[in-house]
Design an enzyme around this catalytic site. Structure first.
Site, PDB file in Angstrom:
ATOM      1  N   ARG A 142       0.820  -1.215   0.000  1.00  0.00           N
ATOM      2  CA  ARG A 142       0.000   0.000   0.000  1.00  0.00           C
ATOM      3  C   ARG A 142       0.852   1.263   0.000  1.00  0.00           C
ATOM      4  O   ARG A 142       0.536   2.235  -0.696  1.00  0.00           O
ATOM      5  CB  ARG A 142      -0.961  -0.013   1.201  1.00  0.00           C
ATOM      6  CG  ARG A 142      -1.870   1.210   1.336  1.00  0.00           C
ATOM      7  CD  ARG A 142      -2.496   1.651   0.030  1.00  0.00           C
ATOM      8  NE  ARG A 142      -3.148   0.584  -0.698  1.00  0.00           N
ATOM      9  CZ  ARG A 142      -3.455   0.637  -1.982  1.00  0.00           C
ATOM     10  NH1 ARG A 142      -3.110   1.690  -2.712  1.00  0.00           N
ATOM     11  NH2 ARG A 142      -4.066  -0.362  -2.563  1.00  0.00           N
ATOM     12  N   LYS A 202       2.743  24.706  -3.143  1.00  0.00           N
ATOM     13  CA  LYS A 202       1.479  24.086  -2.723  1.00  0.00           C
ATOM     14  C   LYS A 202       1.577  22.565  -2.876  1.00  0.00           C
ATOM     15  O   LYS A 202       0.866  21.938  -3.654  1.00  0.00           O
ATOM     16  CB  LYS A 202       0.319  24.654  -3.540  1.00  0.00           C
ATOM     17  CG  LYS A 202       0.101  26.145  -3.298  1.00  0.00           C
ATOM     18  CD  LYS A 202      -1.012  26.698  -4.154  1.00  0.00           C
ATOM     19  CE  LYS A 202      -1.172  28.198  -3.940  1.00  0.00           C
ATOM     20  NZ  LYS A 202      -2.222  28.798  -4.800  1.00  0.00           N
ATOM     21  N   LYS A 248       5.122  38.916  -2.073  1.00  0.00           N
ATOM     22  CA  LYS A 248       3.736  38.841  -2.542  1.00  0.00           C
ATOM     23  C   LYS A 248       2.943  40.007  -1.946  1.00  0.00           C
ATOM     24  O   LYS A 248       3.478  40.869  -1.249  1.00  0.00           O
ATOM     25  CB  LYS A 248       3.154  37.485  -2.173  1.00  0.00           C
ATOM     26  CG  LYS A 248       4.008  36.316  -2.688  1.00  0.00           C
ATOM     27  CD  LYS A 248       3.315  34.997  -2.611  1.00  0.00           C
ATOM     28  CE  LYS A 248       2.386  34.816  -3.772  1.00  0.00           C
ATOM     29  NZ  LYS A 248       1.794  33.459  -3.816  1.00  0.00           N
ATOM     30  N   GLU A 304       5.540  40.016  -6.790  1.00  0.00           N
ATOM     31  CA  GLU A 304       4.211  39.806  -7.366  1.00  0.00           C
ATOM     32  C   GLU A 304       3.472  41.135  -7.473  1.00  0.00           C
ATOM     33  O   GLU A 304       3.519  41.966  -6.552  1.00  0.00           O
ATOM     34  CB  GLU A 304       3.415  38.853  -6.463  1.00  0.00           C
ATOM     35  CG  GLU A 304       1.958  38.690  -6.839  1.00  0.00           C
ATOM     36  CD  GLU A 304       1.180  37.965  -5.752  1.00  0.00           C
ATOM     37  OE1 GLU A 304       1.213  36.729  -5.750  1.00  0.00           O
ATOM     38  OE2 GLU A 304       0.557  38.642  -4.898  1.00  0.00           O
ATOM     39  N   ASP A 362      -0.082  38.423 -11.296  1.00  0.00           N
ATOM     40  CA  ASP A 362      -0.994  37.518 -10.597  1.00  0.00           C
ATOM     41  C   ASP A 362      -2.441  37.782 -10.982  1.00  0.00           C
ATOM     42  O   ASP A 362      -2.953  38.892 -10.811  1.00  0.00           O
ATOM     43  CB  ASP A 362      -0.818  37.688  -9.084  1.00  0.00           C
ATOM     44  CG  ASP A 362      -1.635  36.678  -8.291  1.00  0.00           C
ATOM     45  OD1 ASP A 362      -1.589  35.490  -8.630  1.00  0.00           O
ATOM     46  OD2 ASP A 362      -2.324  37.102  -7.344  1.00  0.00           O
TER      47      ASP A 362
END
Length: 301
Positions: free
Chosen positions: A104, A139, A171, A206, A227
């Site tokens: 598994r 992410k 950002k 950004e 963005d």
């Protein structure tokens, strides 16, 4: 595809797989220990139940080896190889108990990584003929980043920064604090920050509006991220930058949008979907009916 790509360090793979094995059988595999004779051996095949692109050599090998070093794995495909539904991806042979214990974990990791590779391959194919690179993001699944980044490379994609320690990437929230909500000049604040860095550190910023591009470029950044820009604004942004920095597009990047984004002339297209929204490919492990009990070298099945 079969594109050569640097592999993760074996120590990192072993650490991840060992933790997964410990999670799955913390006090042993009582099913196999109860039902399977200790001296039984088996042969198994990892089969594709749908077409895709493979990524999983290291995790399958590690799962089997860490369960029992006597288990052997013969790969019929390699990382980055495309395969058809029904293909045999690997043949595994050895002691039956640890083979079943590792099943598994080996499949969970290989299915996820192959899903990332297959999805990345689709994105890469969608931008073919343009100059845009398909790039991952942070992410990723916590603890699996080194594996998932490798899976992106196996699909023909490229990697963004590995961690927060690798590059400066300012950002919107960083800029809001840096400029005190707009009361401090953006260009001067970025220049001051950049002056603190070694020349080897990449600096990316950004922006979410066209009018932010010139002030950011004036600070001498290396990459500017546009963005969630509409296509028309992406094209306008590429013209404004005019080669003074790399241009990265991010936001609203999907298979049905990525081709049009690439045609705006951006250099980089980053997509979190490559790792956070991927569907694991359907792979299975089938035990041969030829179950054997003699583990001695030269023994007769």
């Amino acid at each position: 595809m079969n594109t050569p790509t640097a592999r993760p360090a074996q120590a990192d793979v072993d650490r991840i797989v060992a933790a997964a094995l410990a999670e799955d059988a913390p006090w042993g595999d009582i099913t196999s220990q109860t039902l399977i004779p200790e001296d039984a051996t088996a042969m198994a095949s990892i089969m594709a139940r749908e077409a895709g692109i493979f990524c999983g050599e290291q995790v399958i090998e590690a799962a089997m080896r860490l369960s029992d070093p006597r288990i052997t794995v013969d790969f019929r495909v390699r990382d980055s190889d495309a395969f058809d539904d029904g293909a045999v991806l690997a043949v595994i042979e050895g002691p039956a108990r640890p083979l079943l214990t590792a099943e598994r974990v080996a499949l969970n990791l290989a299915q996820r990584l192959s899903g990332i590779t297959a999805m990345t391959g689709q994105f890469v194919a969608a931008v073919e003929g343009t100059s845009a690179r398909i790039v991952d993001t942070r992410k990723t699944t916590p603890g699996l980043r080194v594996l998932e980044r490798h899976a992106v490379r196996c699909g023909g994609g490229f990697n963004h920064r590995f961690s927060l320690s690798d590059a400066v990437m300012a950002k919107d929230n960083h800029l809001a604090v840096l400029t005190r909500g707009g009361t401090v000049d953006l260009t001067e604040a970025l220049r001051t920050a950049k002056a603190q860095l070694p020349h080897t550190v990449h600096f990316e910023v950004e922006v979410d509006r066209l009018d932010q591009i010139e002030p950011v470029l004036d600070a001498g950044v290396d990459t500017i991220m546009l963005d969630n820009f509409p296509l028309a604004d992406l094209k306008a942004g590429v013209r404004l930058v005019a080669g003074r920095a790399l241009v990265e597009a991010s936001g609203n990047v999907r298979l049905d949008t990525v081709t049009a984004i690439a045609r705006t002339g951006v250099d980089i297209i980053s997509s979190g979907a490559l790792t956070h929204s991927v569907r694991a490919l359907d792979l299975g492990l089938d035990i041969s009916l030829d179950i054997r009990r003699d583990l001695e070298p030269g023994g007769t099945p």
